[in-house]
Enzyme design. Sequence first.
Site, PDB file in Angstrom:
ATOM      1  N   CYS A 132      48.265-104.607 -67.000  1.00 10.43           N
ATOM      2  CA  CYS A 132      47.984-103.810 -65.800  1.00 10.43           C
ATOM      3  C   CYS A 132      48.211-104.649 -64.552  1.00 10.43           C
ATOM      4  O   CYS A 132      47.362-105.453 -64.170  1.00 10.43           O
ATOM      5  CB  CYS A 132      46.542-103.289 -65.840  1.00 10.43           C
ATOM      6  SG  CYS A 132      46.079-102.308 -64.399  1.00 10.43           S
ATOM      7  N   CYS A 135      45.653-104.027 -61.806  1.00 13.44           N
ATOM      8  CA  CYS A 135      44.352-104.664 -62.045  1.00 13.44           C
ATOM      9  C   CYS A 135      44.384-106.156 -61.748  1.00 13.44           C
ATOM     10  O   CYS A 135      43.471-106.702 -61.124  1.00 13.44           O
ATOM     11  CB  CYS A 135      43.928-104.480 -63.503  1.00 13.44           C
ATOM     12  SG  CYS A 135      43.975-102.803 -64.133  1.00 13.44           S
ATOM     13  N   ASP A 136      45.430-106.844 -62.227  1.00 16.92           N
ATOM     14  CA  ASP A 136      45.413-108.305 -62.274  1.00 16.92           C
ATOM     15  C   ASP A 136      46.448-108.998 -61.392  1.00 16.92           C
ATOM     16  O   ASP A 136      46.434-110.220 -61.273  1.00 16.92           O
ATOM     17  CB  ASP A 136      45.616-108.765 -63.721  1.00 16.92           C
ATOM     18  CG  ASP A 136      44.551-108.227 -64.661  1.00 16.92           C
ATOM     19  OD1 ASP A 136      43.390-108.100 -64.213  1.00 16.92           O
ATOM     20  OD2 ASP A 136      44.862-107.924 -65.823  1.00 16.92           O
TER      21      ASP A 136
END
Length: 304
Positions: A132, A135-136
């Site tokens: 992701c 997300c990261d």
Amino acid sequence: MIYDTVIIGGGAAGLSAAVYACRGGMKTLVIERLAYGGQASTTNEIDNYPGFLSISGAELGDKMREHAKSVGAEMASETVKAIENADGAVKRICTRRNTYEARTVIFATGAKPRKLGVMGEEELRGAGVSYCATCDGAFFRGQTAVVVGGGNTAFEDALYLADFCSNVYLVHRSKKFRASQTLVDKARENPKIEILTDYTVEKIQGDMSVQSVILSHTLSDRVKKLDTSAVFIAVGIIPNSELAGTVVKLDDYGFIITDRGMRTNVKGIYAAGDVRDTPLRQVVTASADGAVAASSAIMYLKTE
């Protein structure tokens, strides 16, 4: 006992649904087969969930579970095997050990990323290996990143990462892409993105975190090493919808089809989070889905 709702899945969507259902006066049971918190519970750090500058996925999952329990949600650690009388007024949720009855059911079973299955992938997950970019990606500002895949998600991830990474390699096994031509053109025009076609990832290397990847050329014996701090794998998402597919309609990719109220095609059955057809799969959107699904279930019981 007949529950007002049984929620299958104890991730962000399921636990959010439990909070809203209980606050709406519903007798609620959450059934989770593995770990509460869902896929997010395996994430080392979450920094995009409102209210928390930084929190581990496991800690956030624990807080969500405690919140749901504090408002009256019951919890069961079991695997649901079947749904009987799905279109009836009272549905039966069958596990290996028990049969529960409920007036409504919410599927919040999530999805899992499709893996490459290469050496180093599992060992370095959360230490540079991610599924992701949204997300990261921010953790790798100013560093090199590798994106693996050839669909829309892979190209969107590469373009997203190029905004703050020093450079981005996009690796795909052929010269043909599933992504839209518009995205491909944008990536080709971006000076920070280098597209490497006819390559597959053979190995992800690093001690405590990702340091490099080894690529193998699909049409020759060439091997290529890329130094990188992160590998974002975007080769598909697999919905956990095997059970749901026996009772509600799925799309061509196996995701549950819902309307804006998280209603499926079967009365009294809802879906929330990553298991449904949704444009964004994040903890915050899963939580929102759960709230909407529970609210729709409450309204359904009030009008039936």
